[in-house]
Enzyme design. Sequence first.
Site, PDB file in Angstrom:
ATOM      1  N   LYS B 135      38.351  42.891  44.098  1.00 24.61           N
ATOM      2  CA  LYS B 135      39.205  41.697  43.974  1.00 24.61           C
ATOM      3  C   LYS B 135      38.332  40.485  43.650  1.00 24.61           C
ATOM      4  CE  LYS B 135      42.921  39.533  46.760  1.00 24.61           C
ATOM      5  NZ  LYS B 135      43.572  39.570  48.098  1.00 24.61           N
ATOM      6  N   LEU B 184      46.054  32.884  46.927  1.00 32.92           N
ATOM      7  CA  LEU B 184      45.863  34.180  47.605  1.00 32.92           C
ATOM      8  C   LEU B 184      46.951  34.463  48.635  1.00 32.92           C
ATOM      9  CD1 LEU B 184      42.009  33.980  48.338  1.00 32.92           C
ATOM     10  CD2 LEU B 184      43.072  35.438  46.625  1.00 32.92           C
ATOM     11  N   SER B 210      48.427  39.936  47.967  1.00 30.72           N
ATOM     12  CA  SER B 210      47.651  39.262  46.947  1.00 30.72           C
ATOM     13  C   SER B 210      46.639  40.172  46.255  1.00 30.72           C
ATOM     14  CB  SER B 210      46.915  38.078  47.577  1.00 30.72           C
ATOM     15  OG  SER B 210      45.957  38.530  48.513  1.00 30.72           O
ATOM     16  N   ILE B 231      45.785  39.084  54.842  1.00 24.90           N
ATOM     17  CA  ILE B 231      46.029  38.189  55.986  1.00 24.90           C
ATOM     18  C   ILE B 231      47.513  38.172  56.358  1.00 24.90           C
ATOM     19  CG2 ILE B 231      46.372  36.027  54.708  1.00 24.90           C
ATOM     20  CD1 ILE B 231      44.635  34.611  56.837  1.00 24.90           C
ATOM     21  N   GLY B 232      48.332  38.855  55.524  1.00 21.39           N
ATOM     22  CA  GLY B 232      49.766  38.898  55.831  1.00 21.39           C
ATOM     23  C   GLY B 232      50.437  40.114  55.206  1.00 21.39           C
ATOM     24  N   GLY B 233      49.604  40.942  54.545  1.00 21.75           N
ATOM     25  CA  GLY B 233      50.152  42.123  53.873  1.00 21.75           C
ATOM     26  C   GLY B 233      49.492  42.371  52.532  1.00 21.75           C
ATOM     27  N   SER B 234      48.431  41.651  52.244  1.00 22.41           N
ATOM     28  CA  SER B 234      47.882  41.596  50.888  1.00 22.41           C
ATOM     29  C   SER B 234      47.157  42.845  50.412  1.00 22.41           C
ATOM     30  CB  SER B 234      46.937  40.392  50.765  1.00 22.41           C
ATOM     31  OG  SER B 234      47.676  39.204  50.662  1.00 22.41           O
TER      32      SER B 234
END
Lengths: 595, 595
Positions: B135, B184, B210, B231-234
Amino acid sequence: MSLTAQGLSWQDVAATAQKHRDDTIAKVKPAVSNPPGELPWNVTGIPSQLLPKDVLHITESPPESLLSQLSTGALTSTAVTTAFLQRAGLASKLVNCITELLPARALARAKALDDYYATRKKPVGPLHGLPISVKEHISMKDLDLNAGFISWVGQKGTSDALILRLLWSAGAVFYARTTEPQTLMHLETSSNIFGVTVNPYNTTLTSGGSSGGEGALVGLRGSCLGIGTDIGGSIRSPAANQGVFGLRPSSYRLPLDGFAATMIGEEHVVPVVGPLSTSLEGIKVFMKVLIDQKPWLHDPMLVPLPWKATGDLLRRDAGGKRKLRIGVLRDDGMVRPHPPILRGIDSVVSKLSSHPDIEIIDFPPYDHDRAWRIISSLYFADGAAEEKEAIDASGEPWRPLSKFIIKENPNMKSLSVTEVWRLTGERDAYRAAYTKHWNSIGTSLPGPEQKGELDVAAPLAKEDDMVDVILCPVGPGCAPPLNCARYWNYTSQWNLLDYPAVVFPTGLYCGAEDKVDKTYKPMNEKDEYNHELCEYHIVVYVVYDYLGRDRTDGNPTDKPETYTDAPISLQLVGRRYEDEKLIEALEMIMAAAKL
Amino acid sequence: MSLTAQGLSWQDVAATAQKHRDDTIAKVKPAVSNPPGELPWNVTGIPSQLLPKDVLHITESPPESLLSQLSTGALTSTAVTTAFLQRAGLASKLVNCITELLPARALARAKALDDYYATRKKPVGPLHGLPISVKEHISMKDLDLNAGFISWVGQKGTSDALILRLLWSAGAVFYARTTEPQTLMHLETSSNIFGVTVNPYNTTLTSGGSSGGEGALVGLRGSCLGIGTDIGGSIRSPAANQGVFGLRPSSYRLPLDGFAATMIGEEHVVPVVGPLSTSLEGIKVFMKVLIDQKPWLHDPMLVPLPWKATGDLLRRDAGGKRKLRIGVLRDDGMVRPHPPILRGIDSVVSKLSSHPDIEIIDFPPYDHDRAWRIISSLYFADGAAEEKEAIDASGEPWRPLSKFIIKENPNMKSLSVTEVWRLTGERDAYRAAYTKHWNSIGTSLPGPEQKGELDVAAPLAKEDDMVDVILCPVGPGCAPPLNCARYWNYTSQWNLLDYPAVVFPTGLYCGAEDKVDKTYKPMNEKDEYNHELCEYHIVVYVVYDYLGRDRTDGNPTDKPETYTDAPISLQLVGRRYEDEKLIEALEMIMAAAKL
């Protein structure tokens, strides 16, 4: 509901709390002896004059010896608990270290354990019957929970802290709760609730803090194992000042669930809980018993690192012999330690340096001043709003060291979230740099000053080349005079880095051989303050005696010539989460130096 | 220096970055094929039409098979790298997933590894010769580092991220850098630099985000192992949307040192780095290779938990057979998943429920809405000041999902330090309550609603009674249409709790059997939005195609009837730091369900 909220003045709140303490001590049977009216500066000899032989024998045994006797039925928990209640009560009358004793619940628990043993012929767990003392702000159901603030006195714990439940399930007995300072943020123990806790070796000196009640109690052998907390030195300073063992574990190994303090939710500098003990074995058993119960299954903040058995954690040479590489940091480059501290280091190093399996390496400090700037900016990132509210709510006076760390701290200000993130980023950058510093000592790899040189193919430091532990002072002197513990950075340095650190006695004490170096030119203002402290030429702001009486006026002359009898302790520091290896290294050092 | 700072307009910056990308793809030899002008919605069949058989064979092999052949010399790294460069170039032309290819440095590295092998007859390390995609915001020395912001384009990495150095030392080849969204902080991949990355299974749908460049690239087999962040599902949203494996490890196991992003120093919700792969073995080898190198010796933020071998982490019965207790959470009580997701869960559960060693238990959600309120308040605690500055500095437009999560997020505001501490305290209280919830499922112990009942003698939950893992959706539907990924909480729930979570394909795809439940009455506004999305009756704000062209006007009719061909994936969640046990549980599930 707090007593202040019920309309009591702060003085009445203090009187109520002190009366409660005295009442609980008065309930101990046989009755706790009263010390003579005229006490020497050094009160460590008093217990042997006043307590019966069996009580002395029990209370002067290290915890591993008591546990061994409790587990075989050679001692009952009732006998051991009674002995420690006796001695803790006396200790409180000597140095003011207790907030309350718990004779009823402790003896009921001891009896239950004795009954269990009588029926089953085996201990309930690895701590079967052992009395453990507990710093006040660790919650006990239905007991006071005030963290040193007058305005919080009267608030009760709604449940028992997880750490107590785990110790309980291993067989512990809780019998004594110990003093702590206003705000919990002093390296001394001075509050308006109970006054000042003093040092049994020399009552003009501090017991340290914030776990100073524990330090003084363990120092006087009123406890063989106690629980303290540490965010800047609060376990280590009291352990050092009394010449006992104390461990600041790495963060998130032991549960903090159920503690009262300001700044709940603050995680830039994480407080930890840990043991003080009369023996290194006591430190080990405490850690092992808790971690063996997998506390992470109940407290999601904890890291599931099992407790490793010591004995095989250090590197071995080809012949299988343990090898230890010790970095020695005599001086942090900011404030030079007093002569007895340097004497303590020299004494230990000289005993170790001829050992064939121990290598001594100079470990220079790396920008410790920057560490202090970062940590002291992060401690009260809300501008100490919570502390100010908790103190001012009752009208109680600010204790001198509360003023020092909050009102007189040039780094303390109310920060924005952006500023906190920036400082946290600086903390992490400093941690990364210190790691690189550590990894570069004794090798040819680049240190932290070389930036941006790394490319993907550059070699990384090898574990076998690394220093194992750092030997260093615990503070810039032995226990300081009251209200003078103003330089935290020999301990807070390792809080910022989150390195485990254990304090141990050298067996040496301050005495006439510790001469002031009159030719020394201080490097800066803090160094000058500390140097003046060497001769006891300090500006003492306000002094309370251990019963809370103001004796400021009498102080400047009311002092001994030196720090006579103050124990000389040292600190051993390990890498983050290498708590067990740190302890193994200290075992090897103690054996090699015959400590 | 950034290109914006050199005076370029945001459009010129984007054109420059896209030209650079195209130039790097053009340098691949043999030349990357151009796809036909008229593409089907599902482009996953295109590579087999355009690429030679050997390239297809290599790129469709799972990483463990490639590693085995590389380690025995059956394949050269040059051959493997060339094949993946080919296919990644084509993938980018199909779904816009690449920011740049690195043919020169990748082939030089591959040659060096081949030479090493030729000389020494052994691999350099456990990843010998394997191409790994990365990434973009993971720093590579002297290459762009922009995190999806126009104003950051032109900033170069000053050194290689530690994770890359560790993978390198194990033998990896870095050949492709992948797209990410502005900020992001989308569950899609849409930026003004490169436009939108779409889903190869259905290009009207998002690849997720992301780490959506990784998701699309691995989905198209232009990579077999890639690095994302979460950090939330990326990591999990892109893995799920393309039907590949993705792991969000527990925090502080893999090094984040050397990543570009906003909010550096923020630690209330900790981002993690982790793998996406075409196989579960790929996930395992990635974790093991990194952790076996003891990255904590170089990054002090990391916890020194060794990587445990899977195979013996689940409980065993008296006969030594592994036992697995799976909690099934079909619905979070806030937003009901779309029919294909529930079909996926039912399908897997029905295959498992007859297994003699697997126990299925209903796992009710515990206040997931509260978790979302806490995490979405903590994400941008500075009021998103850094994101606003980074976007507005260039004048680039706000992408729809940047607006959604920042400007239209009712929980987003600039907080004081006191408010952050309070929310962090709420986070910790929620974590503690969820632990109690987990420990109470399937037992008679009290759940989190019972407060203050604990006393020191109350029993604690027993590990043997506990659910091992939770099986649940990855999102409220399969890959959503572009700009519609507005419900994070099936993934962010586990970020708040810091539980490891792995995404896996069920082998099922959306199709005609997935009917909308026309009788469903939504529970709330978010549920209604998601329900409407079921029929594709959504309000699409602005839509860009994958080359960055605005096609908003054409959108409402420019769509297929259903989510045809979208992969149906599920999520398996473990307790904090039980990453290895989670993987072992998934291995057992995949074997039992014949996945």
